[in-house]
Design an enzyme around this catalytic site. Structure first.
Site, mmCIF file in Angstrom:
data_model
loop_
_atom_site.group_PDB
_atom_site.id
_atom_site.type_symbol
_atom_site.label_atom_id
_atom_site.label_comp_id
_atom_site.label_asym_id
_atom_site.label_seq_id
_atom_site.Cartn_x
_atom_site.Cartn_y
_atom_site.Cartn_z
ATOM 1 N N HIS B 226 0.815 -1.216 0.000
ATOM 2 C CA HIS B 226 0.000 0.000 0.000
ATOM 3 C C HIS B 226 0.851 1.271 0.000
ATOM 4 O O HIS B 226 0.624 2.150 -0.828
ATOM 5 C CB HIS B 226 -1.053 0.027 1.103
ATOM 6 C CG HIS B 226 -2.013 1.132 0.834
ATOM 7 N ND1 HIS B 226 -2.940 1.063 -0.181
ATOM 8 C CD2 HIS B 226 -2.126 2.364 1.346
ATOM 9 C CE1 HIS B 226 -3.586 2.210 -0.261
ATOM 10 N NE2 HIS B 226 -3.115 3.021 0.657
ATOM 11 N N TYR B 230 1.606 5.098 -2.542
ATOM 12 C CA TYR B 230 1.873 6.487 -2.134
ATOM 13 C C TYR B 230 3.267 6.929 -2.564
ATOM 14 O O TYR B 230 3.490 8.113 -2.839
ATOM 15 C CB TYR B 230 1.634 6.678 -0.636
ATOM 16 C CG TYR B 230 0.153 6.798 -0.407
ATOM 17 C CD1 TYR B 230 -0.483 8.013 -0.613
ATOM 18 C CD2 TYR B 230 -0.619 5.696 -0.116
ATOM 19 C CE1 TYR B 230 -1.844 8.134 -0.502
ATOM 20 C CE2 TYR B 230 -1.989 5.799 -0.006
ATOM 21 C CZ TYR B 230 -2.594 7.019 -0.202
ATOM 22 O OH TYR B 230 -3.942 7.120 -0.119
ATOM 23 N N HIS B 377 -9.207 0.518 -11.223
ATOM 24 C CA HIS B 377 -8.897 1.525 -10.196
ATOM 25 C C HIS B 377 -7.432 1.957 -10.272
ATOM 26 O O HIS B 377 -7.133 3.139 -10.354
ATOM 27 C CB HIS B 377 -9.228 0.967 -8.815
ATOM 28 C CG HIS B 377 -8.641 1.761 -7.686
ATOM 29 N ND1 HIS B 377 -9.107 3.010 -7.348
ATOM 30 C CD2 HIS B 377 -7.609 1.503 -6.847
ATOM 31 C CE1 HIS B 377 -8.390 3.479 -6.343
ATOM 32 N NE2 HIS B 377 -7.472 2.590 -6.022
ATOM 33 N N PHE B 378 -6.507 0.971 -10.280
ATOM 34 C CA PHE B 378 -5.115 1.423 -10.234
ATOM 35 C C PHE B 378 -4.600 1.879 -11.597
ATOM 36 O O PHE B 378 -3.530 2.473 -11.686
ATOM 37 C CB PHE B 378 -4.175 0.438 -9.516
ATOM 38 C CG PHE B 378 -3.950 -0.900 -10.151
ATOM 39 C CD1 PHE B 378 -3.228 -1.039 -11.307
ATOM 40 C CD2 PHE B 378 -4.449 -2.051 -9.524
ATOM 41 C CE1 PHE B 378 -3.006 -2.279 -11.865
ATOM 42 C CE2 PHE B 378 -4.226 -3.303 -10.077
ATOM 43 C CZ PHE B 378 -3.506 -3.414 -11.264
ATOM 44 N N HIS B 379 -5.389 1.640 -12.666
ATOM 45 C CA HIS B 379 -5.027 2.282 -13.929
ATOM 46 C C HIS B 379 -5.486 3.744 -13.957
ATOM 47 O O HIS B 379 -5.017 4.521 -14.787
ATOM 48 C CB HIS B 379 -5.556 1.497 -15.128
ATOM 49 C CG HIS B 379 -4.644 0.353 -15.490
ATOM 50 N ND1 HIS B 379 -4.681 -0.854 -14.847
ATOM 51 C CD2 HIS B 379 -3.622 0.267 -16.389
ATOM 52 C CE1 HIS B 379 -3.739 -1.644 -15.349
ATOM 53 N NE2 HIS B 379 -3.073 -0.987 -16.286
ATOM 54 N N ARG B 442 -9.987 -10.345 -12.191
ATOM 55 C CA ARG B 442 -8.718 -9.791 -12.642
ATOM 56 C C ARG B 442 -7.695 -10.907 -12.761
ATOM 57 O O ARG B 442 -7.990 -12.054 -12.446
ATOM 58 C CB ARG B 442 -8.229 -8.716 -11.656
ATOM 59 C CG ARG B 442 -7.848 -9.273 -10.309
ATOM 60 C CD ARG B 442 -7.468 -8.191 -9.318
ATOM 61 N NE ARG B 442 -6.140 -7.631 -9.578
ATOM 62 C CZ ARG B 442 -5.362 -7.060 -8.638
ATOM 63 N NH1 ARG B 442 -5.780 -6.988 -7.389
ATOM 64 N NH2 ARG B 442 -4.189 -6.562 -8.934
ATOM 65 N N ARG B 443 -6.497 -10.596 -13.219
ATOM 66 C CA ARG B 443 -5.373 -11.531 -13.311
ATOM 67 C C ARG B 443 -5.741 -12.808 -14.065
ATOM 68 O O ARG B 443 -5.311 -13.888 -13.702
ATOM 69 C CB ARG B 443 -4.907 -11.973 -11.916
ATOM 70 C CG ARG B 443 -4.371 -10.890 -11.021
ATOM 71 C CD ARG B 443 -3.755 -11.537 -9.801
ATOM 72 N NE ARG B 443 -3.113 -10.583 -8.930
ATOM 73 C CZ ARG B 443 -3.599 -10.262 -7.723
ATOM 74 N NH1 ARG B 443 -4.705 -10.806 -7.269
ATOM 75 N NH2 ARG B 443 -2.954 -9.404 -6.971
#
Lengths: 49, 552
Positions: B226, B230, B377-379, B442-443
């Site tokens: 996580h 950041y 989301h993380f894209h 996913r994956r």
């Protein structure tokens, strides 16, 4: 007549350079966006589980 | 701080060389990793199969490692190294040697891990979850990348420490302070991944031990995983807080607010890994609850950042005579790539952040966990907010370092690139979010899951992802054209390294912000509180360890 002039003056003062009204509106929009998307997925959770 | 920033306007040419070395590796990783991403979306559309026996999970691993670990770490270290040199003064020859040592260690590690992925010995995805077992050289390569990044980061800390020693009682330059916060965050976070790799995965892949404790390994990974996001995000915030105000001709809303938000990110981004493990059996729900609360604390500095950026834009707009609630929006410099490219990144962070709050909420995590919503989301966070800001930084930093100019033509191409990226990502990430809500995993490679009705509903979204992936790949080609132009062909000249000044020049950040003993003490206490008891639980109640699996 004098009263009308006074009103016009007050209006220009409201548009002050240090105003952060737009910032307030923008962060409120953010808040609304977060709440609506959160509730949308929460509804899916309640509906499915 | 302000006087100092004015005095040193150019990054030292020797420091520039090391920064550029980082950027060559970063953009090389973008080229290869981007192609892998395109291939993935094409395979998942169901219309294309990989030739020569190349596996889907092999290219998925290459994409994740190159984009998520190599591109980001190299770009961030290169940018921060230059930012410290620009604001705290040139690095000493000892710091420079340290920086180069770190750079070569990271590069050697990248080559080791990359070779193992190409040889199909490490198709374990970029999260390398046990009990998937890769070749030991893959794990050793990752160790080199992590340890190399520590050495690289120490170079920045050395120059910061030198500045502090020479300026007692004065707050350090904002960009240097931010770079050091991010380096410290990175060092503390990577202790977790270093522990699992050195004490679990390396001995296990070398055959020294037969089994691995999967939950310990995953918990150590997410202790790192996580704050990793950041570590990606804070350099983008450095640009938003301290560079963009100068580009638009405005001021930093508050220097102290920016510093405080960075400290809050340092404190609250680490003891929160359990929110990635909410569906994991073997962790007490009470501790998951506690870490979810700490996760939500990160909302505070995030919203402080949003407020501060809006305020910078509004103050600037009003100084230009804009009126009305949103009149300031129109007068922003929309034709300047250095502004609009990171701005699109900022805008993407609105849905990205809202999605993050959904992911971290325990019940909603059950709706989206392990679905392609998370990939969507993380894209938005890493692959739009962060990467577009990095591209925007490159458009002034690369010519600054190479002694060239960002031409009008390249400026225009940069703006086109950002819109291409935005459109491609709207297709790709948007359809990933919807498919995830419909249960798409996913994956996973293409499958109709025995022609099940639900899986067939996902296919149109997978085709939309291939369309988006193709548009994004065009975006990658454009950014590589710009990078090569700015590095080798743009006309010679002086491109500015913009460093913003605080609106209130009287404002002096409280010195308590630079009290590292205090912040590292609170950070250690939070980490120990959040992890000690659950970790003892995990070890004491551990099931038998798992042997390794090779599923490819």
């Amino acid at each position: 007549m004098a009263k009308v002039e006074l009103k016009a003056k007050q209006n220009t003062e409201i548009e002050d350079r240090s105003s952060l009204k737009g910032t307030m509106a923008s962060v409120l929009f953010l808040l609304l966006f977060i709440i609506v998307s959160w509730l949308g997925v929460y509804y899916l959770f309640v509906d499915r589980f | 701080m302000i006087n100092n920033a004015k005095a040193i306007v150019k990054v030292d040419s020797k420091d520039a060389k090391l920064s550029m070395a980082h950027f060559f590796v970063a953009f090389g990783a973008l080229a290869i990793g981007g192609l892998m991403g395109l291939l993935q979306t094409l395979v998942r559309s169901g219309k294309f199969e990989l030739p020569f026996g190349i596996g889907y999970y092999q290219i998925l691993t290459a994409h994740g490692v190159l984009m998520g670990l190599v591109l980001t770490t190299f770009f961030i270290m290169g940018f921060q190294y230059a930012a410290v040199s620009r604001t705290a003064g040139p690095h000493s020859s000892a710091a420079r040697r340290t920086g180069w040592t770190g750079f070569w260690m990271m590069t050697a590690g990248t080559l080791m891990s990359g070779t193992m992925i190409l040889l199909n010995e490490a198709s374990v995805l970029y999260t390398f979850y046990a009990p998937l077992k890769a070749h030991w050289i893959f794990y050793l390569g990752l160790t080199f990348v992590v340890v190399g990044s520590w050495v690289d980061g120490i170079a920045q800390i050395m120059t910061y420490a030198k500045w502090r020693k020479n300026h007692p009682g004065v707050p350090s330059p904002l960009l240097s302070f931010m770079a050091v916060i991010n380096t410290v965050l990175w060092i503390v976070a990577t202790l977790g991944v270093a522990a699992t790799v050195l004490f679990q995965l390396l001995p296990w892949s070398l055959g020294l031990v037969d089994t691995v404790d999967v939950l310990v390994s995953r918990t150590l990974f997410w202790y790192f995983g996580h704050p990793l996001v950041y570590f990606w995000l804070l350099p983008a915030y450095m640009c938003w807080y301290a560079v963009v105000p100068k580009i638009i001709g405005g001021k930093i809303f508050s220097d102290s607010l920016a510093r405080l938000s960075f400290i809050l990110f340092l404190l609250f981004s680490i003891p929160v890994g359990f929110h990635h493990q909410l569906t994991e059996p073997g962790i007490d729900p009470a501790w998951k609850f506690f870490q979810v609360i700490l996760t939500f604390m990160v909302v505070i500095p995030s919203l402080m950042t949003a407020f501060s950026l809006f305020a910078t834009f509004e103050r600037y707009g009003r100084s230009k005579g804009a009126t009305g609630i949103l009149g300031w929006f129109k007068v922003l410099p929309w034709n300047d790539a250095r502004f609009i490219v990171p701005f699109i990144g900022m805008a993407a962070f609105i849905p990205a952040g809202a999605g993050g709050i959904i992911n971290a909420s325990n019940q909603m995590d059950q709706v989206v966990h392990n679905t392609i919503w998370v990939t969507g989301h993380f894209h938005l966070t890493a692959a739009t907010s962060v990467i577009l800001t990095f591209f925007g930084i490159s458009y002034w930093l690369i010519p600054h370092l190479t002694g060239r100019k960002l031409t009008k033509k390249m400026n225009k191409l940069g703006i086109i690139q950002a819109w291409v990226w935005f459109i491609g990502m709207a297709f790709m990430s948007g359809s990933m979010h919807i498919q995830g809500l419909l249960g798409g995993p996913r994956r996973s490679s293409f499958s109709t899951y025995g022609d099940s009705k639900q899986a067939l509903e996902w296919i149109p979204y997978q085709i939309a992802q291939a369309v988006g992936g193709t548009i994004l790949f065009i975006g990658i080609i454009l950014v590589l054209v710009i990078f090569i132009n700015l590095a080798f062909f743009a006309p010679k000249g002086d491109e500015e390294f913009p460093v913003g000044e605080a609106e209130n020049s009287e404002e002096r950040a409280p010195m308590v912000f630079e009290n590292w003993k205090l912040w590292l003490g609170i950070l250690t206490a939070l980490i120990l509180f959040a992890y000690t008891i659950p970790f003892i639980d995990i070890i004491q109640n551990a099931p038998p360890g798992s042997k390794g699996f090779r599923t490819w």
